[in-house]
Scaffold this active site. Structure first.
Site, PDB file in Angstrom:
ATOM      1  N   ASN A   1       2.550   5.598   9.175  1.00 49.96           N
ATOM      2  CA  ASN A   1       1.215   6.433   9.509  1.00 49.96           C
ATOM      3  C   ASN A   1       0.438   6.516   8.293  1.00 49.96           C
ATOM      4  OD1 ASN A   1      -0.377   9.083  11.235  1.00 49.96           O
ATOM      5  ND2 ASN A   1      -0.986   7.054  11.327  1.00 49.96           N
TER       6      ASN A   1
ATOM      7  N   SER B   1      -1.380   1.821  10.647  1.00 53.89           N
ATOM      8  CA  SER B   1      -1.981   2.329  11.654  1.00 53.89           C
ATOM      9  C   SER B   1      -3.418   3.193  11.716  1.00 53.89           C
ATOM     10  CB  SER B   1      -0.921   3.315  12.721  1.00 53.89           C
ATOM     11  OG  SER B   1      -0.425   4.186  11.911  1.00 53.89           O
TER      12      SER B   1
HETATM   13  P1  4NP Z   1       2.994   1.838   7.404  1.00 49.99           P
HETATM   14  O1  4NP Z   1       3.464   1.376   5.970  1.00 49.99           O
HETATM   15  O2  4NP Z   1       4.018   2.021   8.353  1.00 49.99           O
HETATM   16  O3  4NP Z   1       1.876   0.826   7.548  1.00 49.99           O
HETATM   17  O4  4NP Z   1       2.301   3.345   7.222  1.00 49.99           O
HETATM   18  C1  4NP Z   1       4.673   2.123   5.469  1.00 49.99           C
HETATM   19  C2  4NP Z   1       4.248   3.344   4.476  1.00 49.99           C
HETATM   20  C3  4NP Z   1       5.345   3.845   4.107  1.00 49.99           C
HETATM   21  C4  4NP Z   1       6.821   3.426   4.168  1.00 49.99           C
HETATM   22  C5  4NP Z   1       6.953   2.301   4.842  1.00 49.99           C
HETATM   23  C6  4NP Z   1       5.894   1.711   5.373  1.00 49.99           C
HETATM   24  N1  4NP Z   1       7.784   3.959   3.425  1.00 49.99           N
HETATM   25  O5  4NP Z   1       8.768   3.635   3.766  1.00 49.99           O
HETATM   26  O6  4NP Z   1       7.750   5.078   2.816  1.00 49.99           O
END
Ligand code: 4NP
Length: 138
Positions: free
Chosen positions: A6, A10
């Site tokens: 998030n 999103s």
């Molecule tokens: P999102 O991207 O799902 O599009 O917000 C990500 C943000 C952080 C992480 C993975 C995906 N993470 O692993 O911290």
């Protein structure tokens, strides 16, 4: 609008859909399936990308999807098939399941570990997907 953290996909999807539905009585929100970034602002690269297309997502704060969201919203769009599966696991009944959709035939790729061009690519994919959503709800 649901993704993993998030903070990238999103919040941008929320910003785009808010803009496209500003003349309609529709509540748009976003959340993540994980708790990794709860309370954080969107990723600075996504804030910049949104700004480039005149969308301000800088005030959004990450939150985690909760089962109460099934009661609050009629449609729940997952950014990729992994998010989709995670949300379906939380569904309490068939009515909850029916609300959950994939935002696009192909997964919206997670740009978190990628370069700035990947963020812009996500913008174009989400703009196109959100325009299609508008057609289905009109
Ligand atoms: P999102 O991207 O799902 O599009 O917000 C990500 C943000 C952080 C992480 C993975 C995906 N993470 O692993 O911290």
């Amino acid at each position: 609008m649901i993704c993993l953290g998030n903070i990238c996909r999103s919040p941008l999807a929320e910003g785009i859909l808010r803009k496209l539905t500003s003349n309609k009585n529709i509540i748009v929100d976003s959340a993540g399936t994980s708790s990794y970034h709860i309370g954080e602002s969107p990723d600075s690269r996504m804030i910049l990308t949104a700004k480039k297309f005149s969308i301000d997502i800088s005030n959004l704060k990450a939150r985690k999807f909760s089962t109460s969201d099934f009661d609050k919203f009629d449609l729940i769009y997952a950014m990729d098939s992994s998010n989709y599966k995670d949300i379906i696991k939380l569904a309490r009944n068939n009515n909850d399941c029916k609300k959950v959709k994939l935002i696009s035939k192909n997964d919206i790729p997670d740009p978190f570990y990628e370069n700035i061009e990947s963020f812009e690519k996500v913008y174009f994919l989400l703009e196109s997907a959100c325009k299609k959503i508008i057609e289905t709800i009109e």
